[in-house]
Design an enzyme around this catalytic site. Structure first.
Site, PDB file in Angstrom:
ATOM      1  N   SER A 143       0.875  -1.166   0.000  1.00 56.90           N
ATOM      2  CA  SER A 143       0.000   0.000   0.000  1.00 56.90           C
ATOM      3  C   SER A 143       0.910   1.212   0.000  1.00 56.90           C
ATOM      4  O   SER A 143       2.099   1.096   0.316  1.00 56.90           O
ATOM      5  CB  SER A 143      -0.849  -0.019   1.285  1.00 56.90           C
ATOM      6  N   TYR A 157      -1.935  -1.568  10.352  1.00 54.47           N
ATOM      7  CA  TYR A 157      -2.037  -1.814   8.899  1.00 54.47           C
ATOM      8  C   TYR A 157      -0.758  -1.332   8.210  1.00 54.47           C
ATOM      9  O   TYR A 157      -0.134  -2.059   7.430  1.00 54.47           O
ATOM     10  CB  TYR A 157      -3.257  -1.059   8.361  1.00 54.47           C
TER      11      TYR A 157
HETATM   12  P1  NAI Z   1     -11.303  -5.869  -0.458  1.00 57.06           P
HETATM   13  O1  NAI Z   1     -11.775  -6.061   0.930  1.00 57.06           O
HETATM   14  O2  NAI Z   1     -12.272  -5.444  -1.485  1.00 57.06           O
HETATM   15  O3  NAI Z   1     -10.536  -7.157  -0.980  1.00 57.06           O
HETATM   16  C1  NAI Z   1      -9.761  -7.942  -0.124  1.00 57.06           C
HETATM   17  C2  NAI Z   1     -10.199  -9.370  -0.259  1.00 57.06           C
HETATM   18  O4  NAI Z   1      -9.368 -10.169   0.584  1.00 57.06           O
HETATM   19  C3  NAI Z   1     -11.642  -9.598   0.200  1.00 57.06           C
HETATM   20  O5  NAI Z   1     -12.387 -10.200  -0.820  1.00 57.06           O
HETATM   21  C4  NAI Z   1     -11.509 -10.505   1.418  1.00 57.06           C
HETATM   22  O6  NAI Z   1     -12.541 -11.471   1.527  1.00 57.06           O
HETATM   23  C5  NAI Z   1     -10.174 -11.166   1.163  1.00 57.06           C
HETATM   24  N1  NAI Z   1      -9.558 -11.678   2.387  1.00 57.06           N
HETATM   25  C6  NAI Z   1      -9.469 -11.080   3.601  1.00 57.06           C
HETATM   26  N2  NAI Z   1      -8.878 -11.896   4.488  1.00 57.06           N
HETATM   27  C7  NAI Z   1      -8.565 -13.018   3.816  1.00 57.06           C
HETATM   28  C8  NAI Z   1      -7.931 -14.230   4.192  1.00 57.06           C
HETATM   29  N3  NAI Z   1      -7.533 -14.464   5.455  1.00 57.06           N
HETATM   30  N4  NAI Z   1      -7.739 -15.182   3.244  1.00 57.06           N
HETATM   31  C9  NAI Z   1      -8.160 -14.974   1.970  1.00 57.06           C
HETATM   32  N5  NAI Z   1      -8.785 -13.859   1.564  1.00 57.06           N
HETATM   33  C10 NAI Z   1      -8.982 -12.889   2.477  1.00 57.06           C
HETATM   34  O7  NAI Z   1     -10.151  -4.766  -0.332  1.00 57.06           O
HETATM   35  P2  NAI Z   1      -9.072  -4.212  -1.370  1.00 57.06           P
HETATM   36  O8  NAI Z   1      -9.000  -2.784  -1.133  1.00 57.06           O
HETATM   37  O9  NAI Z   1      -9.311  -4.710  -2.716  1.00 57.06           O
HETATM   38  O10 NAI Z   1      -7.768  -4.882  -0.755  1.00 57.06           O
HETATM   39  C11 NAI Z   1      -6.875  -5.704  -1.492  1.00 57.06           C
HETATM   40  C12 NAI Z   1      -5.458  -5.403  -1.049  1.00 57.06           C
HETATM   41  O11 NAI Z   1      -5.138  -4.074  -1.424  1.00 57.06           O
HETATM   42  C13 NAI Z   1      -5.278  -5.476   0.461  1.00 57.06           C
HETATM   43  O12 NAI Z   1      -4.030  -6.081   0.735  1.00 57.06           O
HETATM   44  C14 NAI Z   1      -5.252  -4.010   0.862  1.00 57.06           C
HETATM   45  O13 NAI Z   1      -4.523  -3.805   2.033  1.00 57.06           O
HETATM   46  C15 NAI Z   1      -4.582  -3.386  -0.335  1.00 57.06           C
HETATM   47  N6  NAI Z   1      -4.757  -1.959  -0.544  1.00 57.06           N
HETATM   48  C16 NAI Z   1      -5.999  -1.416  -0.727  1.00 57.06           C
HETATM   49  C17 NAI Z   1      -6.135  -0.064  -0.990  1.00 57.06           C
HETATM   50  C18 NAI Z   1      -7.448   0.572  -1.225  1.00 57.06           C
HETATM   51  O14 NAI Z   1      -7.525   1.802  -1.240  1.00 57.06           O
HETATM   52  N7  NAI Z   1      -8.516  -0.172  -1.458  1.00 57.06           N
HETATM   53  C19 NAI Z   1      -4.963   0.812  -1.052  1.00 57.06           C
HETATM   54  C20 NAI Z   1      -3.706   0.130  -0.851  1.00 57.06           C
HETATM   55  C21 NAI Z   1      -3.631  -1.197  -0.618  1.00 57.06           C
END
Ligand code: NAI
Length: 296
Positions: A143, A157
């Site tokens: 991130s 985080y």
């Molecule tokens: P999101 O919540 O839409 O997607 C994350 C997915 O990971 C979800 O579908 C969730 O069910 C899954 N997940 C959570 N714990 C899990 C586990 N133990 N095993 C398998 N799957 C699991 O959120 P997003 O934003 O798409 O996040 C994806 C990545 O991007 C994360 O690592 C987040 O930290 C990172 N990120 C997100 C940003 C944002 O602005 N949305 C910015 C920078 C990084």
């Protein structure tokens, strides 16, 4: 990996947000994809939107913190597509309690998913990428919070994402001569349900959680389209970029952080024996970087 067509990718956290954006962009680029997520129902719903790519993707419900399930997911990937070229360690969760007050349970959970999940991904899937000798790429989702500290309640985080960056940079060097590249993805705000999903999945209660979710959701709603992030990841894989940075607005802040660090160094040359040791280390790193450059 200049030609990504027909290459196989495994993406964690692919039921929504950035993971789904990457999976969609990979399919669009002619790749085959295993979409995995801890939430089977949401994963299946997401797959409905990918019907046009039928036969080129496969779903696996797996929790990235479950080591034996991750090993089984790797075996299943091998069975379904024969090979693996790209691993996207993307599943992640946020933190909900300010770093100075957070209970152990919250530290363990966030670090377990965001850092432990990536370690498990590397342990289970890297052998598959190395097995065929065609090369490949690991993309770890950190991130912008892995480059800059983030205000409460995102301290844990941010700590986890600094670790993701550290793992990625070290792994990139370690694999420099292997034909497997490593990229760390550091996005700013991306449209996703990260706040709601964190609240839904967290085993730890957090005070004032509803307001925090509402505030974070509003910010995330203004984020970049996850498909656009996915397309930039495809480009990053083609170029074997060390850092896949998607949001130009952070440049000046990062410059200020590096300037502050540089200004904190003492102005001496250092001890000559130490200097020799450090030169030896620098030479090793330079050879690794040369190998990465030659690979292109
Ligand atoms: P999101 O919540 O839409 O997607 C994350 C997915 O990971 C979800 O579908 C969730 O069910 C899954 N997940 C959570 N714990 C899990 C586990 N133990 N095993 C398998 N799957 C699991 O959120 P997003 O934003 O798409 O996040 C994806 C990545 O991007 C994360 O690592 C987040 O930290 C990172 N990120 C997100 C940003 C944002 O602005 N949305 C910015 C920078 C990084």
């Amino acid at each position: 990996m200049k030609d990504v067509r027909n290459k196989v990718a495994f993406v964690t956290g692919a039921a929504s947000g950035i993971g789904l954006g990457m999976a969609s962009a990979f399919l669009e680029a002619g790749m085959k994809v295993v979409l995995s997520d801890v939430r089977r129902d949401v994963l299946e719903q997401a797959a409905e939107g990918l019907a046009a790519h039928g036969g080129r993707f496969h779903l696996i419900a797996v929790d990235v913190t479950d080591r034996s399930a991750m090993a089984s997911a790797a075996a299943q990937t091998q069975q379904v597509f024969g090979k693996l070229h790209v691993l996207c360690n993307n599943a992640g969760v946020g933190s909900r309690t300010s770093i100075e007050d957070a209970p152990y349970e919250e530290w363990d959970w966030v670090l377990g998913v965001n850092v432990g999940g990536i370690i498990n991904g590397i342990r289970s899937f890297l052998p598959l990428i190395r097995a065929h000798g065609e090369g490949g790429q690991i993309v770890n989702t950190a991130s912008i919070g892995g480059l800059l500290p983030v205000p409460p309640p995102l301290g844990i985080y941010s700590a986890s994402k600094f670790a993701v960056r550290g793992i990625s940079d070290s792994l990139r060097l370690a694999l420099a001569h292997s034909g497997v590249g490593v990229s760390v993805l550091c996005p700013g705000l991306v449209r996703s349900a990260l706040a709601e999903n964190t609240a839904g999945l967290s085993p730890v209660a957090a005070a004032g959680s509803e307001e925090v979710v509402a505030m974070q959701s509003a910010a995330l709603a203004a984020g970049m389209d996850p498909l656009e992030v996915g397309r930039r990841v495809v480009e990053g894989i083609r170029r074997n970029d060390a850092y896949i940075l998607t949001h130009g607005e952070f440049k000046q802040e990062l410059r200020e952080v590096f300037d502050e660090i540089l200004a904190a160094f003492p102005d001496d040359e250092g001890d000559p024996v130490r200097a020799q040791i450090e030169q030896g280390r620098r030479d090793v790193v330079a050879a690794m970087k040369l190998a990465l450059k030659d690979r292109g």
